[in-house]
Enzyme design. Structure first.
Site, short mmCIF file in Angstrom:
data_model
loop_
_atom_site.label_atom_id
_atom_site.label_comp_id
_atom_site.label_asym_id
_atom_site.label_seq_id
_atom_site.Cartn_x
_atom_site.Cartn_y
_atom_site.Cartn_z
N TYR A 90 0.84 -1.20 0.00
CA TYR A 90 0.00 0.00 0.00
C TYR A 90 0.87 1.26 0.00
CZ TYR A 90 -3.60 3.36 1.39
OH TYR A 90 -4.47 4.43 1.44
N ARG A 97 0.51 6.71 -6.79
CA ARG A 97 -0.72 7.51 -6.84
C ARG A 97 -0.43 8.98 -6.56
NH1 ARG A 97 -5.95 6.24 -3.04
NH2 ARG A 97 -4.32 6.07 -1.44
N TYR A 153 -0.85 12.98 6.11
CA TYR A 153 -0.31 12.00 7.05
C TYR A 153 1.20 12.14 7.17
CZ TYR A 153 -4.55 9.06 7.46
OH TYR A 153 -5.78 8.58 7.74
N ARG A 166 -12.08 12.60 2.36
CA ARG A 166 -12.90 11.71 3.17
C ARG A 166 -14.29 11.51 2.58
NH1 ARG A 166 -9.26 9.08 6.35
NH2 ARG A 166 -7.86 10.58 7.33
N GLU A 282 -13.80 -1.57 7.86
CA GLU A 282 -13.84 -0.32 7.09
C GLU A 282 -15.19 -0.25 6.41
OE1 GLU A 282 -10.35 0.82 4.80
OE2 GLU A 282 -11.63 1.23 3.06
#
Length: 289
Positions: A90, A97, A153, A166, A282
């Site tokens: 990830y 990305r 982050y 979000r 999730e």
């Protein structure tokens, strides 16, 4: 593209090797990018294939009737697999990305306005698969007051941060009513996972995050949702997809979702590995304002 990850490159990937599928409707375009056998790629090549997938989607949308991405679904093969340098798949995906989104949206300074919402989960197959939904107009990016925006982050979560909002608020077609596309939401407060090892605690924290996010999305378009501390905002959801990591937690999660959202009949449950090893559940979905 210069890779953040060195080492042996066993297999190379270029944009020509990204398979694209495009489906248009009156209001939206859905683009699917697939890179076959991505699980076999060394880190640098996997980073490039993530970048290539996003760039291919951007190119397809530029040529189509709906040019504004509003939602991404990222399906990452063996998402929790760790490289020799300690970074997982990830984190490597996020580097590719990030580079693609920086180019697409004009740099990180524009992320708070232009990034669409997204989710990223693992699967046991071999291909990297990215679905992108696009509309006629850009949505309104919404962040949660309980959480650090993903693109801010710290480097504890990888050399480059994730890139998604979000939630995204869209104007509805036909009746013009606004609705919310909600990102994959989990038991994260600030940027920290909370309720470690406790699926009930994580699910309740996720409900709280979803509720606050719906309230924030409503406020972004000048509306109000009652905030009574009893997850009142969850009644605005019209559908959910619920990911859980451990099969033994399925019954617990199903029961808690049914109790918190008794009005919902359209709920999909999927066993999947998630973007952090300490997350157990999730939830993503669509909600009305």
């Amino acid at each position: 593209m210069a890779s953040l990850f060195g080492g042996k490159q066993a297999t190379d990937v270029s944009a020509a090797e990204v398979w694209l599928g495009v489906t248009d409707s009156a209001d939206f375009t859905l683009v699917t990018a697939r890179v076959e056998n991505a699980t076999s790629l060394e880190p640098g090549a996997f980073e490039r294939c993530a970048n290539d997938a996003y760039r291919a989607i951007a190119g397809a949308l530029r040529r189509g009737p709906h040019r504004h991405p509003v939602r991404f679904w990222n399906h990452i093969p063996h998402i929790r697999r760790t490289n020799d340098d300690g970074l997982d798949r990830y984190m490597v995906f996020n580097a590719g990305r990030f580079a693609a989104c920086s180019k697409w949206f004009g740099g990180p300074a524009a992320f708070d306005r232009l990034l669409p919402t997204a989710s990223a989960v693992g699967h046991d197959g071999a291909d990297l698969v990215v679905h992108a939904l696009a509309g006629n107009d850009p949505g309104i990016a919404v962040e949660s007051p309980r959480q650090v925006p993903s693109y801010r982050y710290s480097r504890r979560f990888g050399p480059r941060p994730p890139c998604f909002a979000r939630a995204t608020v869209l104007n509805g077609s036909g009746d013009g009513r606004a609705f919310i596309l909600v990102a994959g939401t989990a038991s994260i407060r600030g940027e920290e996972t909370v309720h470690l090892g406790d699926v009930r605690g994580q699910t309740l924290e996720t409900f709280e995050n979803l509720s606050v996010l719906v309230e924030a999305a409503a406020a972004a378009v000048g509306q109000a949702v009652p905030a009574d501390g009893n997850f009142e905002a969850l009644r605005r959801f019209r559908d959910l997809r619920v990911y859980f990591v451990r099969e033994r937690d399925r019954a617990t999660v199903v029961g808690m979702v049914a109790a918190a959202l008794p009005h919902l009949r359209n709920v999909e449950y999927v066993r999947a590995d998630l973007c952090r090893p300490d997350l157990l559940v999730e939830i993503e979905g669509t909600a009305d304002i």
